[in-house]
Design a protein around this motif. Structure first.
Motif, mmCIF file in Angstrom:
data_model
loop_
_atom_site.group_PDB
_atom_site.id
_atom_site.type_symbol
_atom_site.label_atom_id
_atom_site.label_comp_id
_atom_site.label_asym_id
_atom_site.label_seq_id
_atom_site.Cartn_x
_atom_site.Cartn_y
_atom_site.Cartn_z
ATOM 1 N N UNK A 36 0.848 -1.196 0.000
ATOM 2 C CA UNK A 36 0.000 0.000 0.000
ATOM 3 C C UNK A 36 0.881 1.242 0.000
ATOM 4 N N UNK A 37 0.490 2.224 -0.787
ATOM 5 C CA UNK A 37 1.249 3.478 -0.805
ATOM 6 C C UNK A 37 0.874 4.321 0.394
ATOM 7 N N UNK A 38 1.886 4.901 1.018
ATOM 8 C CA UNK A 38 1.664 5.732 2.202
ATOM 9 C C UNK A 38 2.311 7.085 1.975
ATOM 10 N N UNK A 45 5.680 9.544 -1.406
ATOM 11 C CA UNK A 45 5.071 8.294 -0.944
ATOM 12 C C UNK A 45 6.121 7.214 -0.746
ATOM 13 N N UNK A 46 5.824 6.317 0.210
ATOM 14 C CA UNK A 46 6.633 5.101 0.334
ATOM 15 C C UNK A 46 5.703 3.906 0.155
ATOM 16 N N UNK A 94 9.502 -6.015 -4.782
ATOM 17 C CA UNK A 94 9.824 -4.603 -4.988
ATOM 18 C C UNK A 94 11.260 -4.462 -5.454
ATOM 19 N N UNK A 95 11.480 -3.581 -6.415
ATOM 20 C CA UNK A 95 12.841 -3.156 -6.758
ATOM 21 C C UNK A 95 12.822 -1.629 -6.865
ATOM 22 N N UNK A 96 13.527 -0.963 -5.972
ATOM 23 C CA UNK A 96 13.491 0.500 -5.954
ATOM 24 C C UNK A 96 12.068 0.979 -5.755
ATOM 25 N N UNK A 167 4.337 2.281 -9.044
ATOM 26 C CA UNK A 167 5.581 3.025 -8.833
ATOM 27 C C UNK A 167 5.264 4.080 -7.777
ATOM 28 N N UNK A 168 5.986 4.050 -6.658
ATOM 29 C CA UNK A 168 5.642 4.966 -5.559
ATOM 30 C C UNK A 168 5.832 6.434 -5.927
ATOM 31 N N UNK A 169 6.482 6.683 -7.063
ATOM 32 C CA UNK A 169 6.601 8.070 -7.521
ATOM 33 C C UNK A 169 5.392 8.489 -8.365
#
Ligand code: GLU
Length: 249
Positions: A36-38, A45-46, A94-96, A167-169
């Motif tokens: 989940x994105x936080x 976000x992480x 996950x990678x990066x 992608x968290x970005x």
């Protein structure tokens, strides 16, 4: 087989993913996990991931790590094919900034692993699936969009597979792709879903798009866009599901 669920919208994503995964338990699995994105800063976000071997309810033991409101989450129940059924090999991987869940088998995993190793990559799990996170990350590093990166990485993959990628970005959308493994997209109002099968999302929406083989889709809160693997946009024809969860129960 395994189960995949993804959600983007205003509701608490982690809870919807858990509920969706529990609706896919009939497919069989040996471990499970949710990412989940936080939000950790203004527009930053992480990716928070919990996973566990065994039954889905094992995730509840670390659920306190999920006491935040996420608007984008993806989840998975795994049926191990490459790498034993344990915590490390459970999805998501996950990678990066890239996180994926995968249903299926990357048949040319040896060749891809060797290629990534040559580029200096190291791996956290024994799964074939993790490789796809690295492949998408590699494309992203060439300044391609998430959609483009998933599309290009998927062209290299042999065998039947379905992937959900975030992608968290890019907290405003996620990307899904499939060939030979099932994926349905559920269209709601200001929220959208993806799942391996309709029952996972049926109590939230009855408007479904059955993603076809070799299609890739970009899913945001308000839109679903579908493309072929050459990047040509396709028409999204929704189907209205007439049956209810009670009927299939
Ligand atoms: N091949 C992948 C693995 O072993 C995915 C298996 C699945 O479809 O659950 O992790």
């Amino acid at each position: 087989m395994c189960g995949i669920v993804g959600y983007i919208g205003e509701r608490k994503a982690q809870d919807l993913i858990y509920k969706g995964l529990s609706r896919l338990e009939y497919r069989g699995y040996d471990s499970s996990g949710i990412a989940a994105l936080r939000e950790i800063g203004s527009d930053q976000y992480e990716t928070k991931i919990i996973k566990a071997p065994g039954k889905l309810k094992e995730l509840k033991k670390t659920w306190n790590e999920f006491e935040f409101h996420s608007g984008l989450a993806i989840g998975h129940t795994r049926w191990a094919t490459h790498g034993e059924a344990n915590q490390v090999n459970a999805h998501p991987h996950k990678d990066g900034p890239i996180t994926i869940v995968h249903n299926g088998i990357i048949e040319n995993h040896q060749e891809i692993r060797a290629e990534l190793k040559k580029e200096g990559k190291s791996f956290s799990s024994q799964t074939d699936s993790e490789l796809f996170a690295h492949m998408v990350h590699r494309e992203r590093n060439q300044n391609k969009s998430l959609l483009e990166s998933v599309r290009l990485a998927f062209k290299r993959v042999k065998g039947a597979s379905a992937f959900v990628v975030l992608d968290e970005r890019c907290p405003d959308h996620f990307v899904v792709v499939r060939n030979g493994s099932p994926l349905v997209i559920g269209v709601g109002k200001g929220e959208n879903f993806v799942a391996s099968d309709v029952p996972a999302i049926l109590d939230s929406t009855k408007n479904i798009y059955y993603l076809e083989d070799l299609e890739v889709a970009e899913i945001s809160r308000s839109a679903v866009r579908v493309f072929d693997l050459d990047g040509k946009e396709k028409k999204v024809d929704l189907v209205e599901i007439k049956w209810s969860l009670d009927e299939i129960d």
